[in-house]
Design a protein around this motif. Structure first.
Motif, PDB file in Angstrom:
ATOM      1  N   UNK A  50       0.835  -1.205   0.000  1.00  0.00           N
ATOM      2  CA  UNK A  50       0.000   0.000   0.000  1.00  0.00           C
ATOM      3  C   UNK A  50       0.864   1.248   0.000  1.00  0.00           C
ATOM      4  N   UNK A  51       1.895   1.265   0.821  1.00  0.00           N
ATOM      5  CA  UNK A  51       2.798   2.417   0.875  1.00  0.00           C
ATOM      6  C   UNK A  51       3.474   2.627  -0.477  1.00  0.00           C
ATOM      7  N   UNK A  52       3.904   1.559  -1.107  1.00  0.00           N
ATOM      8  CA  UNK A  52       4.543   1.673  -2.421  1.00  0.00           C
ATOM      9  C   UNK A  52       3.578   2.214  -3.465  1.00  0.00           C
ATOM     10  N   UNK A  53       2.318   1.772  -3.413  1.00  0.00           N
ATOM     11  CA  UNK A  53       1.313   2.286  -4.339  1.00  0.00           C
ATOM     12  C   UNK A  53       1.112   3.785  -4.137  1.00  0.00           C
ATOM     13  N   UNK A  54       1.038   4.214  -2.890  1.00  0.00           N
ATOM     14  CA  UNK A  54       0.867   5.638  -2.574  1.00  0.00           C
ATOM     15  C   UNK A  54       2.070   6.438  -3.085  1.00  0.00           C
ATOM     16  N   UNK A  55       3.260   5.957  -2.811  1.00  0.00           N
ATOM     17  CA  UNK A  55       4.456   6.690  -3.242  1.00  0.00           C
ATOM     18  C   UNK A  55       4.562   6.738  -4.762  1.00  0.00           C
ATOM     19  N   UNK A  56       4.166   5.669  -5.435  1.00  0.00           N
ATOM     20  CA  UNK A  56       4.177   5.687  -6.901  1.00  0.00           C
ATOM     21  C   UNK A  56       3.205   6.747  -7.427  1.00  0.00           C
ATOM     22  N   UNK A  57       1.994   6.752  -6.903  1.00  0.00           N
ATOM     23  CA  UNK A  57       0.998   7.720  -7.360  1.00  0.00           C
ATOM     24  C   UNK A  57       1.489   9.143  -7.138  1.00  0.00           C
ATOM     25  N   UNK A  58       2.062   9.411  -5.980  1.00  0.00           N
ATOM     26  CA  UNK A  58       2.467  10.778  -5.654  1.00  0.00           C
ATOM     27  C   UNK A  58       3.796  11.207  -6.271  1.00  0.00           C
ATOM     28  N   UNK A  59       4.698  10.282  -6.592  1.00  0.00           N
ATOM     29  CA  UNK A  59       6.012  10.716  -7.074  1.00  0.00           C
ATOM     30  C   UNK A  59       6.479  10.090  -8.383  1.00  0.00           C
ATOM     31  N   UNK A  60       6.122   8.862  -8.660  1.00  0.00           N
ATOM     32  CA  UNK A  60       6.630   8.214  -9.870  1.00  0.00           C
ATOM     33  C   UNK A  60       5.690   8.339 -11.061  1.00  0.00           C
ATOM     34  N   UNK A  61       4.409   8.544 -10.819  1.00  0.00           N
ATOM     35  CA  UNK A  61       3.471   8.698 -11.927  1.00  0.00           C
ATOM     36  C   UNK A  61       3.677  10.062 -12.585  1.00  0.00           C
ATOM     37  N   UNK A  62       3.215  10.180 -13.803  1.00  0.00           N
ATOM     38  CA  UNK A  62       3.353  11.459 -14.509  1.00  0.00           C
ATOM     39  C   UNK A  62       2.635  12.577 -13.756  1.00  0.00           C
ATOM     40  N   UNK A  63       1.427  12.314 -13.289  1.00  0.00           N
ATOM     41  CA  UNK A  63       0.672  13.323 -12.549  1.00  0.00           C
ATOM     42  C   UNK A  63       1.357  13.665 -11.234  1.00  0.00           C
ATOM     43  N   UNK A  64       1.760  12.661 -10.494  1.00  0.00           N
ATOM     44  CA  UNK A  64       2.400  12.899  -9.204  1.00  0.00           C
ATOM     45  C   UNK A  64       3.717  13.630  -9.311  1.00  0.00           C
ATOM     46  N   UNK A  65       4.506  13.277 -10.318  1.00  0.00           N
ATOM     47  CA  UNK A  65       5.814  13.910 -10.479  1.00  0.00           C
ATOM     48  C   UNK A  65       5.688  15.394 -10.780  1.00  0.00           C
ATOM     49  N   UNK A  66       4.579  15.780 -11.388  1.00  0.00           N
ATOM     50  CA  UNK A  66       4.412  17.195 -11.708  1.00  0.00           C
ATOM     51  C   UNK A  66       3.649  17.945 -10.625  1.00  0.00           C
ATOM     52  N   UNK A  67       3.184  17.242  -9.596  1.00  0.00           N
ATOM     53  CA  UNK A  67       2.452  17.919  -8.527  1.00  0.00           C
ATOM     54  C   UNK A  67       3.170  17.765  -7.183  1.00  0.00           C
TER      55      UNK A  67
END
Length: 149
Positions: A50-67
């Motif tokens: 779950x933590x890895x999914x959250x970190x991916x969404x917030x930092x590794x995804x295109x949307x997360x990396x730009x926000x």
């Protein structure tokens, strides 16, 4: 900046990538593919997945990396996310798995609707944080039950 992302295969800004590596989250290609679809099953497990999914969404995804990376560092956000996730009760529904599921839905909707055309980076980041934290302190009771007491 876009060329830099294409070379490295990551969406992380260079300063964060230099400090934390190419990826903040520890996910394999199948898990990343699932998070970029409606078929994510990672929420059936707990803890690190779950933590890895959250970190991916917030930092590794295109949307997360730009926000997210504009407003906080991965280390500070991981501390925040771990604290928030630990505050969820072990209830049948309003639990941490549900919180991550709602985050995933908000992330997918923002991604699929080209949210950059109608929300700014701060609003997208705020929507995702709100999704993760939306049931903190929920007692697992319905509104009619609470109205009776």
């Amino acid at each position: 900046r876009r060329k830099d992302r294409q070379k490295t295969g990551t969406n992380l800004p260079e300063a964060i990538r230099d400090r934390f590596g190419a990826s903040v989250a520890d996910l394999d290609a199948d898990a990343i593919s699932a998070l970029n679809s409606w078929d994510a099953q990672a929420f059936d497990s707990g803890g690190r997945a779950l933590e890895s999914a959250v970190m991916h969404i917030f930092f590794d995804s295109e949307l997360g990396a730009s926000t997210a990376s504009r407003f906080t560092s991965p280390g500070k956000f991981r501390d925040f996310a771990q604290t928030a996730m630990a505050e969820y009760s072990d209830l049948p529904y309003h639990n941490v798995q549900h919180a991550v599921d709602v985050l995933h839905c908000v992330f997918r909707l923002l991604s699929l609707t080209s949210c950059r055309q109608w929300v700014d980076d701060a609003e997208a980041f705020a929507l995702m944080v709100a999704a993760l934290c939306h049931d903190l302190g929920h007692m697992g009771r319905t509104n009619p039950f609470l109205e009776e007491i």
